[in-house]
Design a protein around this motif. Structure first.
Motif, PDB file in Angstrom:
ATOM      1  N   ASP A 153       0.827  -1.212   0.000  1.00  0.00           N
ATOM      2  CA  ASP A 153       0.000   0.000   0.000  1.00  0.00           C
ATOM      3  C   ASP A 153       0.861   1.262   0.000  1.00  0.00           C
ATOM      4  O   ASP A 153       0.506   2.255  -0.629  1.00  0.00           O
ATOM      5  CB  ASP A 153      -0.958   0.013   1.191  1.00  0.00           C
ATOM      6  N   LEU A 209       1.945   1.918  -3.517  1.00  0.00           N
ATOM      7  CA  LEU A 209       0.832   2.492  -4.288  1.00  0.00           C
ATOM      8  C   LEU A 209       0.611   3.960  -3.943  1.00  0.00           C
ATOM      9  O   LEU A 209       0.359   4.779  -4.822  1.00  0.00           O
ATOM     10  CB  LEU A 209      -0.452   1.700  -4.044  1.00  0.00           C
ATOM     11  N   ARG A 230       0.741   6.980  -6.610  1.00  0.00           N
ATOM     12  CA  ARG A 230      -0.407   7.880  -6.793  1.00  0.00           C
ATOM     13  C   ARG A 230      -0.050   9.333  -6.479  1.00  0.00           C
ATOM     14  O   ARG A 230      -0.615  10.248  -7.066  1.00  0.00           O
ATOM     15  CB  ARG A 230      -1.556   7.449  -5.888  1.00  0.00           C
ATOM     16  N   THR A 242       6.173   1.198 -10.632  1.00  0.00           N
ATOM     17  CA  THR A 242       5.125   0.517 -11.394  1.00  0.00           C
ATOM     18  C   THR A 242       5.699  -0.682 -12.144  1.00  0.00           C
ATOM     19  O   THR A 242       5.105  -1.764 -12.164  1.00  0.00           O
ATOM     20  CB  THR A 242       4.440   1.499 -12.366  1.00  0.00           C
ATOM     21  N   ARG A 274      -3.776  -6.659  -7.972  1.00  0.00           N
ATOM     22  CA  ARG A 274      -4.538  -5.425  -7.752  1.00  0.00           C
ATOM     23  C   ARG A 274      -3.611  -4.222  -7.707  1.00  0.00           C
ATOM     24  O   ARG A 274      -3.862  -3.195  -8.344  1.00  0.00           O
ATOM     25  CB  ARG A 274      -5.338  -5.514  -6.443  1.00  0.00           C
ATOM     26  N   ASP A 287      -2.211  -3.435 -11.150  1.00  0.00           N
ATOM     27  CA  ASP A 287      -3.260  -2.840 -11.984  1.00  0.00           C
ATOM     28  C   ASP A 287      -3.509  -1.379 -11.604  1.00  0.00           C
ATOM     29  O   ASP A 287      -3.646  -0.511 -12.468  1.00  0.00           O
ATOM     30  CB  ASP A 287      -4.566  -3.633 -11.869  1.00  0.00           C
ATOM     31  N   GLU A 288      -3.569  -1.095 -10.308  1.00  0.00           N
ATOM     32  CA  GLU A 288      -3.795   0.276  -9.843  1.00  0.00           C
ATOM     33  C   GLU A 288      -2.627   1.181 -10.202  1.00  0.00           C
ATOM     34  O   GLU A 288      -2.821   2.346 -10.584  1.00  0.00           O
ATOM     35  CB  GLU A 288      -4.053   0.299  -8.338  1.00  0.00           C
ATOM     36  N   ALA A 321      -2.839   1.941 -13.857  1.00  0.00           N
ATOM     37  CA  ALA A 321      -3.937   2.887 -14.095  1.00  0.00           C
ATOM     38  C   ALA A 321      -3.502   4.299 -13.756  1.00  0.00           C
ATOM     39  O   ALA A 321      -3.814   5.251 -14.484  1.00  0.00           O
ATOM     40  CB  ALA A 321      -5.168   2.491 -13.293  1.00  0.00           C
TER      41      ALA A 321
END
Length: 125
Positions: free
Chosen positions: A44, A47, A51, A63, A111, A114-115, A118
């Motif tokens: 997390d 991520l 982000r 990534t 997941r 993929d995030e 994205a």
């Protein structure tokens, strides 16, 4: 995993390509003296870093690392290790340790990848 180094010739300039396993070894070697505390959930935390500013080269590299964890063929260069500051190197070691421990299911890694991808696609659009 393939531990070989491949050299691809481009006009006048060979490019070093490390397997993911070799790149991880490089990361661990560079981070061996870093004593920053690991986050409770490194996946997390990665991520969140992606982000926060997906356009940064560091976020793009994170990534690619997540993509490699889910089995995508990614090639790395030794020089890319230098893209990370101390905080992110510690985070990557924690991420590697989490993966190696097998404490998260494959669906969580998928997941996250993929995030992250994205977030990269959403840059500028």
């Amino acid at each position: 995993m393939n531990n070989s180094i491949s050299l691809t010739e481009s006009p006048g300039n060979p490019i070093e390509g490390l397997s993911f396993a070799m790149f991880q070894n490089e990361l661990r070697h560079v981070a061996r003296f870093i004593t920053t505390a690991a986050p409770a959930n490194p996946l997390d935390a990665v991520l969140t870093a992606i982000r926060h500013n997906p356009a940064l080269s560091q976020a793009r590299l994170l990534t690619r690392i997540l993509a490699a964890y889910i089995g995508r063929q990614e090639s790395f260069r030794s020089a890319e290790v230098a893209a990370f500051d101390r905080e992110h190197l510690a985070l990557l070691v924690a991420l590697m340790d989490t993966y190696d421990a097998g404490t998260l299911p494959a669906t969580e890694w998928q997941r996250a990848a993929d995030e992250a991808e994205a977030a990269q696609r959403d840059i500028g659009g």
